[in-house]
Design a protein around this motif. Structure first.
Motif, mmCIF file in Angstrom:
data_model
loop_
_atom_site.group_PDB
_atom_site.id
_atom_site.type_symbol
_atom_site.label_atom_id
_atom_site.label_comp_id
_atom_site.label_asym_id
_atom_site.label_seq_id
_atom_site.Cartn_x
_atom_site.Cartn_y
_atom_site.Cartn_z
ATOM 1 N N MET A 9 47.407 46.678 31.924
ATOM 2 C CA MET A 9 46.597 46.182 33.038
ATOM 3 C C MET A 9 47.467 45.552 34.113
ATOM 4 O O MET A 9 47.227 45.739 35.295
ATOM 5 C CB MET A 9 45.570 45.163 32.531
ATOM 6 C CG MET A 9 44.412 45.788 31.795
ATOM 7 S SD MET A 9 43.443 46.871 32.841
ATOM 8 C CE MET A 9 42.704 45.672 33.918
ATOM 9 N N GLU A 10 48.465 44.797 33.714
ATOM 10 C CA GLU A 10 49.327 44.151 34.694
ATOM 11 C C GLU A 10 50.140 45.166 35.487
ATOM 12 O O GLU A 10 50.427 44.956 36.654
ATOM 13 C CB GLU A 10 50.268 43.176 33.997
ATOM 14 C CG GLU A 10 49.592 41.926 33.514
ATOM 15 C CD GLU A 10 50.540 41.014 32.760
ATOM 16 O OE1 GLU A 10 51.738 41.344 32.656
ATOM 17 O OE2 GLU A 10 50.070 39.979 32.274
ATOM 18 N N TRP A 12 49.352 48.481 36.126
ATOM 19 C CA TRP A 12 48.583 49.415 36.943
ATOM 20 C C TRP A 12 47.615 48.724 37.897
ATOM 21 O O TRP A 12 47.045 49.365 38.766
ATOM 22 C CB TRP A 12 47.834 50.408 36.068
ATOM 23 C CG TRP A 12 48.792 51.362 35.448
ATOM 24 C CD1 TRP A 12 49.227 51.352 34.168
ATOM 25 C CD2 TRP A 12 49.478 52.421 36.101
ATOM 26 N NE1 TRP A 12 50.138 52.352 33.976
ATOM 27 C CE2 TRP A 12 50.316 53.023 35.152
ATOM 28 C CE3 TRP A 12 49.478 52.910 37.395
ATOM 29 C CZ2 TRP A 12 51.128 54.108 35.454
ATOM 30 C CZ3 TRP A 12 50.294 53.991 37.695
ATOM 31 C CH2 TRP A 12 51.108 54.567 36.736
ATOM 32 N N LEU A 13 47.430 47.428 37.751
ATOM 33 C CA LEU A 13 46.530 46.723 38.655
ATOM 34 C C LEU A 13 47.013 46.771 40.102
ATOM 35 O O LEU A 13 46.217 47.051 41.004
ATOM 36 C CB LEU A 13 46.329 45.286 38.178
ATOM 37 C CG LEU A 13 45.287 44.476 38.924
ATOM 38 C CD1 LEU A 13 43.915 45.136 38.779
ATOM 39 C CD2 LEU A 13 45.247 43.065 38.396
ATOM 40 N N ALA A 16 46.173 50.177 41.546
ATOM 41 C CA ALA A 16 44.746 50.334 41.826
ATOM 42 C C ALA A 16 44.332 49.562 43.077
ATOM 43 O O ALA A 16 43.568 50.066 43.901
ATOM 44 C CB ALA A 16 43.933 49.869 40.628
ATOM 45 N N VAL A 17 44.862 48.355 43.229
ATOM 46 C CA VAL A 17 44.538 47.557 44.426
ATOM 47 C C VAL A 17 45.098 48.230 45.675
ATOM 48 O O VAL A 17 44.424 48.303 46.709
ATOM 49 C CB VAL A 17 45.087 46.120 44.278
ATOM 50 C CG1 VAL A 17 45.001 45.357 45.590
ATOM 51 C CG2 VAL A 17 44.331 45.386 43.188
#
Length: 75
Positions: A9-10, A12-13, A16-17
């Protein structure tokens, strides 16, 4: 297991943003909101909105690129 999900999550976040910001900027350009401005200020409003939309696209692409390059470096 939890560490792996958190790391995923850290990493690919930011991508995505950044992709979201690029889509928002392009959507603003395609939507052409300056068409609805008052007749006296069309040029100023159009210039500022186009500049803001292009800035959003550039910032979003930069955030996505930094996020993707961070993922490559961590592996």
């Amino acid at each position: 297991m939890t560490r792996r999900i958190t790391a995923l999550m850290e990493s690919w976040l930011p991508v995505a943003v950044g992709a979201f910001l690029v889509l928002v900027g392009l959507g603003t350009l395609v939507g052409a909101p300056w068409r609805y401005a008052a007749a006296e200020s069309v040029v100023a409003v159009a210039a500022l909105q186009i500049l803001g939309s292009l800035s959003t696209v550039v910032i979003g692409a930069g955030v996505a690129w930094l996020g993707a390059s961070g993922v490559r470096e961590k592996r």
